[in-house]
Design an enzyme around this catalytic site. Structure first.
Site, short mmCIF file in Angstrom:
data_model
loop_
_atom_site.label_atom_id
_atom_site.label_comp_id
_atom_site.label_asym_id
_atom_site.label_seq_id
_atom_site.Cartn_x
_atom_site.Cartn_y
_atom_site.Cartn_z
N GLU A 223 -35.90 5.98 16.85
CA GLU A 223 -36.27 4.73 15.81
C GLU A 223 -36.29 3.23 16.38
O GLU A 223 -37.22 2.54 15.95
CB GLU A 223 -35.00 4.71 14.66
CG GLU A 223 -35.09 5.98 13.87
CD GLU A 223 -34.19 7.22 14.39
OE1 GLU A 223 -33.83 7.99 13.51
OE2 GLU A 223 -33.95 7.00 15.62
N GLY B 239 -51.73 8.26 39.64
CA GLY B 239 -51.69 9.71 39.16
C GLY B 239 -52.23 9.73 37.74
O GLY B 239 -53.23 10.21 37.22
N SER B 240 -51.28 9.09 36.91
CA SER B 240 -51.67 9.40 35.55
C SER B 240 -52.67 8.28 34.89
O SER B 240 -52.83 7.42 35.44
CB SER B 240 -50.42 9.52 34.71
OG SER B 240 -49.57 8.41 34.75
N GLU C 51 -53.97 13.65 34.86
CA GLU C 51 -52.63 14.47 34.15
C GLU C 51 -52.54 14.61 32.70
O GLU C 51 -51.72 14.24 31.94
CB GLU C 51 -51.67 13.52 34.67
CG GLU C 51 -51.56 13.52 36.26
CD GLU C 51 -50.24 12.87 36.79
OE1 GLU C 51 -49.32 12.87 35.99
OE2 GLU C 51 -50.33 12.65 37.91
N ARG D 44 -38.81 2.86 26.49
CA ARG D 44 -39.20 4.08 27.08
C ARG D 44 -38.29 4.64 27.39
O ARG D 44 -37.12 4.49 27.76
CB ARG D 44 -39.81 3.59 28.46
CG ARG D 44 -41.02 2.57 28.68
CD ARG D 44 -42.24 3.12 27.76
NE ARG D 44 -43.60 2.07 27.97
CZ ARG D 44 -44.45 2.08 27.19
NH1 ARG D 44 -44.57 3.27 26.23
NH2 ARG D 44 -45.27 1.45 27.21
N HIS E 11 -45.26 -1.52 34.32
CA HIS E 11 -44.24 -1.78 33.37
C HIS E 11 -44.47 -2.86 32.57
O HIS E 11 -43.39 -3.06 31.59
CB HIS E 11 -42.80 -1.41 34.05
CG HIS E 11 -42.62 0.03 34.76
ND1 HIS E 11 -43.34 0.23 35.70
CD2 HIS E 11 -41.81 0.81 34.12
CE1 HIS E 11 -42.94 1.54 35.99
NE2 HIS E 11 -41.92 1.91 35.04
N CYS F 154 -47.40 2.11 39.87
CA CYS F 154 -47.03 3.29 39.37
C CYS F 154 -48.22 4.11 38.33
O CYS F 154 -49.09 3.38 38.37
CB CYS F 154 -45.54 3.21 38.59
SG CYS F 154 -44.58 4.55 38.44
#
Length: 804
Positions: free
Chosen positions: A25, A460-461, A512, A543, A728, A760
């Site tokens: 929530e 990567g993603s 990915e 997160r 981030h 990242c």
């Protein structure tokens, strides 16, 4: 003597509880507020209800409503940021956000956490040996300290209005400064700990305000005291003594409860226990029980209550209640006042195992999430007060669960153990790096020849859009068939490949889309793992992750000890769509362990070797499918590093060995990459070098390339990709900002070894910011290629035969 309350410390308590919500929530409320879809009042209403729901649940589970056993440990983003806000410790670069009295409002606090158009946020790094990330305070000689108790007082009063006497929680003064970094304007050699004499009076003022609001106890967390620090032990002991004797001498204060989770305070136990605090928590899971000599500190008149962290707050296995009760009875029998608690805050584990109805019932019977751990603590407290016979049923059930777990099929697999036992040094190691470099330079990774200088890539993603998540949910529920889901994924992979081609990236990834999480995806394709539905744990801010449960011996699924390849179909499809190289993307063995709840019935080194062998098979299959670059991510390499230096060499040895076992079965021409992020990597530079990857990408944007100094000093000479975009944070870095970071990198590493990439993966970002940021990244790399020269003075593009 001080004028303090005399409410006894509760017989059972916890040091913290999950705060993201049973159905996330808080995550949803935060992200709606940040996106402008809800008001501040709506966000605060969700937060208040989550706090009250936590208190109600804890009382339902057996903790007291009025005995200060309930920690007010809630946070909208991060507990270190909350402490910095309460102390008025506003970094100079954010000073304009404070009001006339130096206080930060809610939105200003979010700027520190997330940055804004003109400022990067505070640095993120790992919280001790966990996968939680905290915001690093920036302290200089002139950083202001002024008490701002408003949020803490509001929590106490709101709880009281609903019938709960709660215990406010702050990071303690010594840990706060040890966790901080010197700000950019601090002189060389400045240590934030120098500010302790100025900071302690601010804590004292906060304590007075909390006492006035009705708080009987306050919890000051000192986890930094269980780790070896950069300051001499004698100075640290003096700092602890000075801080806590001053705080406990203050008039009109709550009673002080200090926690030391994640290990043992060692020689700092004495100054803590003798300082006048009323209760001291020791982690009996990651740490050790006090020795006979140390117990004397708890036997003296006016000694603190020993709050025994007897139930593991960091993992999900049921406690050995009989063994723990015997240990606690021994402490109590030695004349020590003992309370029972969790070893750490329970925010490291999910809420309730009873909700995991899709787990195998036998496996579920072995597990204990936050609610179950509270029940275990209450059981131990009852047993300590009333004797083992009073809780005989609970003890027997826990013992039976441990017995069935030990003998269950799959916990030990003879074929897996035979293969691991046959590993020799011959499987761990490749040709020297220079030999591999020459072999890779001679290979055409692209149709047009070698890679350009400063090659660009991502980690990567790519963004997991609502469409991707919806398709995955439909596939899981059976609302679309496997064939339709397969078609959707292949179309999504093609879309990501075409975008990267359009942006001009040099080395591509498949994005990915088939992976919900970089560890869970592997857990779903490896025997010995289970996954949860509601097992969310906060990683940072809004997160969350769902750590998998590693319960048995590990191999790839599909029959036989080698099993079947599961990444090759997707990565091979991406490579078939383009003549640019596509990286094979795998998660490394240490990270799979660190981001899972790992079995506790054998050494981590043994489990890591089993995972490494399964990954070795996957790497070999990728190479056989024509993938020339394979990235094996180890972002958690620093995370599992023991907090005491004496224990670190053994860990670094087996963690490096596991990575090299996973990656050493390929030809010299195959380029092995790895990725590391969000930790203080200066402490593990030797291990980073020992991984022997051909290219290492590493978080560096928030710390402004800080790690490169350590790598340069260590003589690191292979490919390096320091991150230039902090993913981030939602802000989009400009081309000039990225160029500036790359120029700073080039002061430490030669251009011939430098790669250009984000910090990242991009899973959590949106496509608009992703496109804009990658456009700037590619443009910055191209601009530098045209300007810079190698040391010989030859223009870089000319030297590499790529002019024009």
């Amino acid at each position: 003597m001080t004028s303090t309350p005399t409410t006894p410390f509760p017989a059972a308590t916890i040091t913290g509880y999950p705060r993201i919500g049973r159905r996330r929530e808080l995550k949803k409320a935060l992200e709606a507020y940040w996106a402008g879809r809800s008001s501040r009042a709506e966000l605060e209403a969700v937060a208040a209800e989550l706090q009250l729901a936590t208190y109600r649940k804890l009382v339902e589970l057996g903790l007291g409503a009025q005995d200060a056993s309930l920690p007010a440990a809630f946070s909208l983003y991060d507990q270190v940021l909350d402490t910095a806000t309460a102390l008025g410790a506003v970094p100079a670069r954010f000073a304009d956000l404070a009001d006339a009295e130096g206080r930060l409002g809610l939105d200003a606090g979010f700027v520190l956490a997330r940055g804004d158009a003109g400022r990067p946020p505070l640095e993120l790094t790992k919280w001790f040996d966990t996968n939680y990330h905290y915001l690093v305070p920036e302290i200089g000689p002139g950083t202001p300290f002024r008490a701002d108790p408003a949020g803490l007082v509001a929590d106490v009063r709101r709880a009281a209005e609903h019938g709960f006497a709660v215990r406010p929680v702050l990071v303690g003064p010594v840990s706060f400064l040890l966790l901080a970094k010197a700000d950019d304007d601090a002189p060389a050699g400045f240590d934030p700990l120098e500010r302790l004499p100025e900071l302690v009076p601010v804590y004292a003022q906060l304590l007075r305000e909390l006492a006035a609001a009705g708080a009987q106890w306050v919890q000051l967390e000192e986890p930094a005291l269980v780790a070896d620090q950069h300051v001499p032990a004698e100075r640290l002991a003096e700092a602890v003594w000075d801080a806590y004797t001053e705080l406990t001498a203050a008039a009109e204060r709550p009673q002080v409860f200090v926690t030391t989770p994640y290990g043992s305070p060692g020689p700092l136990l004495h100054p803590l226990a003798a300082s006048g605090i009323e209760a001291l928590h020791l982690d009996l899971v990651a740490g050790t029980a006090p020795s006979a000599e140390e117990l004397e500190l708890f036997q003296e008149e006016d000694a603190p209550v020993l709050v025994a962290g007897a139930v593991d707050g960091h993992n999900v296995w049921r406690a050995d209640l009989a063994g723990r009760l015997a240990q606690l009875a021994g402490l109590s029998g030695a004349g020590v006042a003992v309370s029972v608690a969790s070893s750490t805050s329970l925010f490291h584990v999910p809420h309730d195992v009873a909700e995991e109805t899709q787990l195998d019932p036998l496996l579920r019977s072995w597990l204990s999430f936050a609610d179950q751990k509270v029940a275990e603590i209450v059981t131990l407290s009852r047993g300590l007060a009333d004797g083992a016979e009073a809780v005989a049923g609970e003890l027997a059930a826990a013992t039976e669960a441990r017995r069935t777990r030990a003998g269950a099929p799959g916990v030990r697999d003879a074929a897996v153990r035979e293969r691991a036992g046959a590993v020799t040094g011959a499987e761990i190691g490749r040709a020297p790096a220079e030999v591999r470099r020459r072999a890779q330079e001679g290979r055409s990774f692209t149709a047009s020849g070698p890679l350009p200088p400063l090659p660009t890539t991502t980690i990567g993603s790519f963004p997991q859009t609502p469409q991707v998540r919806a398709a995955r949910a439909k596939a899981r529920s059976g609302r679309i068939g496997a064939q339709d889901y397969d078609r959707f994924l292949r179309e999504e992979i093609e879309r990501v490949v075409r975008l990267q081609e359009e942006l001009g990236l040099d080395v591509l990834v498949h994005g990915e889309a088939e992976r919900n999480d970089m560890v869970q995806y592997f857990a779903e394709h490896l025997d010995g793992f289970a996954t949860t539905v509601h097992g969310w744990v906060q990683s940072y801010g809004s997160r969350c992750t769902r750590p998998s449960i590693l319960w048995g011996d590990v191999s790839r699924e599909g029959g036989g000890v080698r099993g079947e390849a599961f990444t090759v179909p997707w990565i091979g499809h991406a490579q078939s769509l383009t003549d640019r190289p596509v990286k094979g993307m795998l998660t490394g063995p240490v990270t799979i362990l660190a981001w899972s709840f790992v079995r506790d019935d054998q050494p981590l080194a043994e489990t890591a070797e089993q995972v490494a062998l399964a990954l070795r098979d996957e790497v070999a299959d990728l190479e056989a499918a024509g993938i020339g670059i394979v990235q094996v991510d180890e972002p958690a390499l620093r995370e599992l590093l023991p907090l005491r230096r004496a224990d670190q060499p053994a860990y670094l040895d087996w963690s490096v060995r596991a990575f090299r076992l996973a990656t050493s079965g390929v030809r010299d021409e195959t380029q092995i990459h790895t990725h590391l992020c969000y930790s203080e990597f200066g402490e593990v530079v030797s291990a980073i070098d020992g991984l022997d990857a051909d290219v290492t990408s590493i978080e560096a944007a928030r710390s402004r390339m800080e790690v490169l100094t350590d790598l340069e000093a260590a003589g690191f000479s292979r490919g390096i990709g320091p991150g230039t975009w902090d993913i981030h944070s939602p802000r989009v870095p400009s081309q000039q900002e990225i160029e500036g970071l790359l120029e700073r990198a080039l002061a430490h590493v030669p251009a011939s070894t430098l790669w250009v990439n984000p910090d990242c993966g991009l899973k959590t970002r949106g496509y608009a910011e992703t496109r804009a940021s990658l456009e700037h990244l590619v443009a910055a790399a191209r601009a530098l290629r045209e300007r810079i020269t190698e040391p010989a003075g030859v223009p870089l593009l000319v030297q590499h035969g790529l002019e024009g």
